[in-house]
Design a protein around this motif. Structure first.
Motif, PDB file in Angstrom:
ATOM      1  N   ASN A  92      84.113 -51.156 147.459  1.00  0.00           N
ATOM      2  CA  ASN A  92      84.852 -50.081 147.695  1.00  0.00           C
ATOM      3  C   ASN A  92      84.954 -49.653 146.343  1.00  0.00           C
ATOM      4  O   ASN A  92      85.412 -48.295 146.343  1.00  0.00           O
ATOM      5  N   ASP A  93      85.549 -49.977 145.721  1.00  0.00           N
ATOM      6  CA  ASP A  93      86.435 -49.856 144.250  1.00  0.00           C
ATOM      7  C   ASP A  93      84.812 -49.121 143.245  1.00  0.00           C
ATOM      8  O   ASP A  93      85.823 -48.013 143.199  1.00  0.00           O
ATOM      9  N   PRO A 140      98.865 -44.047 139.145  1.00  0.00           N
ATOM     10  CA  PRO A 140      97.923 -45.349 139.550  1.00  0.00           C
ATOM     11  C   PRO A 140      98.854 -46.376 140.439  1.00  0.00           C
ATOM     12  O   PRO A 140      99.616 -46.066 140.602  1.00  0.00           O
ATOM     13  N   GLY A 141      97.357 -45.932 141.497  1.00  0.00           N
ATOM     14  CA  GLY A 141      97.829 -46.888 142.973  1.00  0.00           C
ATOM     15  C   GLY A 141      96.956 -48.383 142.678  1.00  0.00           C
ATOM     16  O   GLY A 141      97.354 -49.704 141.929  1.00  0.00           O
ATOM     17  N   GLY A 142      95.957 -48.887 143.097  1.00  0.00           N
ATOM     18  CA  GLY A 142      95.618 -50.741 143.526  1.00  0.00           C
ATOM     19  C   GLY A 142      96.431 -51.110 144.523  1.00  0.00           C
ATOM     20  O   GLY A 142      97.644 -50.918 144.831  1.00  0.00           O
ATOM     21  N   CYS A 143      96.024 -52.884 143.803  1.00  0.00           N
ATOM     22  CA  CYS A 143      96.877 -53.230 144.484  1.00  0.00           C
ATOM     23  C   CYS A 143      98.159 -53.943 144.347  1.00  0.00           C
ATOM     24  O   CYS A 143      98.013 -53.359 143.205  1.00  0.00           O
ATOM     25  N   ASN A 144      98.812 -53.770 145.575  1.00  0.00           N
ATOM     26  CA  ASN A 144     100.726 -54.485 145.678  1.00  0.00           C
ATOM     27  C   ASN A 144     101.266 -55.821 144.811  1.00  0.00           C
ATOM     28  O   ASN A 144     101.262 -56.189 145.019  1.00  0.00           O
ATOM     29  N   ILE A 202      93.190 -42.394 143.492  1.00  0.00           N
ATOM     30  CA  ILE A 202      93.893 -43.080 142.179  1.00  0.00           C
ATOM     31  C   ILE A 202      94.741 -43.867 143.149  1.00  0.00           C
ATOM     32  O   ILE A 202      94.577 -44.741 142.425  1.00  0.00           O
ATOM     33  N   LYS A 203      94.847 -43.493 144.662  1.00  0.00           N
ATOM     34  CA  LYS A 203      95.527 -44.149 145.412  1.00  0.00           C
ATOM     35  C   LYS A 203      94.964 -44.844 145.517  1.00  0.00           C
ATOM     36  O   LYS A 203      95.360 -46.830 146.402  1.00  0.00           O
TER      37      LYS A 203
END
Ligand code: UD1
Length: 430
Positions: free
Chosen positions: A48-49, A114-118, A89-90
């Motif tokens: 997905n990325d 930027p978002g990505g894994c928390n 970006i989320k």
């Protein structure tokens, strides 16, 4: 809701082919827009990325053609916009690479925050520090990082923290700056080297990638290239730990064993047998794992992206282990899930004290982030009975065909979309 249905208890046995490195692919795909000529990238993992990043690139006018599942042709001569919207970006933090790539090529970029894994506070202050040192102005407006320069001028940049993202982003922008840039305290991860090799294949002049001082001499423009992404050390490490956790015998193929050294060393300390050949590593776990200590560090240290996998393995080891997470401050969320399976772990700050249990019991779990999600799947595969893992979209961000690859090693796992599918799975595997 999609989830993995798992019936655990079988040792995983066999061979598994490792795909291209997700984190290298994200950097290389973004860097591909820095030339107007056509670039062909092979061994791109279909996760997905990478799909989201390619969509983000298409949204600004980049032409992307998939030649086959793992090969993309990219032409960025018709970029019409320099603004990367929030939606992309989320979904993936690494869209920040488009900031460095666009700034280098067009001297202007606007990218949502930027978002990505928390997995903890994930700042980009060092990226910004680097861009500013190169002469760019950087400001935040309406949730966008806006960076602009009349010209980029090479500079001497010291990174206060070792950062993969900042190293690659500064490398990209400075590849097309005037004069020399030196990045000190640079990250040495294999994907930093891969991004540098790719930029060099397009005509950049980057030396020292893989050491902590990278020297870049700016060039006027970059040209066409054909490039193949390195194998994914984290996917490989995950399957190596799958052998350890299920007391199996797994050979990961198409890998660079050197990139796996810290993982290999820990598996040996834990009592596994590890055999290396030119492009494969075999892990055999014939007895109960033994406790050890591990601290995550920048490469060549033990990767933070392997911390949940080793945490799961040590939760089954005899004795008490200590895991220290030194890169991110929120990377033990999987421990609460593991506790539902009977694990005995005490987390204090960035340290987990793990008292190993003999076995896990099956449970219904939720993936808290990408790597932790994969590690929990491995935990379920070791536990007798039916388990489920929800929120698998995290896992799909970074692992291609994860259930299929595990099935090929004898795992009983399926992606199911409804309770009915779950019941069917239960009937099938008995
Ligand atoms: C990359 C990887 C990620 C991996 C991480 C560490 C990609 C797409 N992701 O993430 O899978 O877990 O490296 O190996 O390649 N930091 C700052 N300021 C900055 C940037 C980073 O303080 O401007 C800090 C971070 O908070 C963190 C540390 O530096 O504590 C390392 O982060 P970094 O190497 O930048 O991680 P990413 O590039 O985001």
């Amino acid at each position: 809701m999609e989830q993995y249905a798992i019936k655990g208890g079988n040792p995983l046995v066999g061979e598994v082919e490792i795909g291209g490195a997700k984190n290298a692919a994200l950097a290389v795909l973004a860097a591909a827009i820095m030339t107007d000529e056509t670039v062909t990238i092979e061994n791109v993992p279909d996760v997905n990325d990478t799909r989201v990043l390619l969509q983000a690139m298409e949204s600004i006018g980049v032409v992307v053609e998939r030649l086959d599942r793992h090969t993309v042709k990219i032409n960025a001569s018709m970029i019409s916009e320099l603004v990367i919207e929030d939606d992309f970006i989320k979904k993936i933090r690494a869209s920040y690479y488009l900031l460095g790539a666009l700034l280098g090529k067009y001297k202007h970029a606007e990218v949502a925050l930027p978002g990505g894994c928390n997995i903890g506070s994930r700042k980009i202050d060092l990226h910004i520090k680097g861009f500013k040192a190169l002469g760019a102005e950087v400001k935040i407006e309406h949730g966008l990082w806006i960076t602009d320069a009349e010209r980029l001028q090479g500079a001497h940049i010291y990174l206060d923290t070792v950062s993969v993202g900042a190293t690659i982003n500064i490398m990209m922008a400075s590849a097309l700056a005037e004069g020399k840039t030196i990045i000190e305290n640079a990250a040495k991860e294999p994907h930093v080297v891969d991004a540098a090799n790719f930029l060099n294949s397009m005509g950049a002049n980057i030396k020292g990638a893989g050491t902590d001082v990278i020297r870049i001499t700016g060039v006027e423009k970059l040209h066409a290239s054909e490039y193949s992404i390195i194998p994914d050390q984290i996917e490989a490490g995950t399957f190596m730990f799958a052998a350890a956790i299920t007391k199996g015998d797994v050979t990961v193929k198409n890998v660079i064993p050197k990139h796996l050294e810290s993982t290999t060393a820990k598996l040996i300390e834990m009592g596994c047998q590890v055999e290396e050949s030119d492009d494969a590593v075999r892990v055999v776990a014939s007895k109960r794992l033994e406790a050890t200590q591990v601290k995550t560090l920048p490469y060549p240290g033990f990767p933070t992206d392997m911390q949940p996998q080793i945490g799961v393995a040590l939760s089954l080891a005899s004795g008490t282990s200590i895991v220290t997470e030194s890169i991110f401050d929120n990377r033990f969320k999987y421990i609460d899930e593991l506790t539902k399976m009977g694990a005995n772990v005490k987390v204090e700050g960035n340290t987990a004290v793990i008292s190993g249990v003999e076995h896990f019991t099956s449970a219904a779990l939720t993936a808290p982030d990408l790597r932790a999600g994969a590690a929990l799947v491995l935990a379920c595969l070791s536990a007798e009975g039916f388990s489920t893992v929800e929120d698998i979209n995290y896992v799909e961000r970074g692992y291609e065909d994860f259930p299929q690859k595990l099935q090929s090693l004898g795992a009983q796992i399926e992606k199911v979309a409804s309770d009915r599918d779950l019941q069917k799975f239960k009937l099938k595997v008995g």
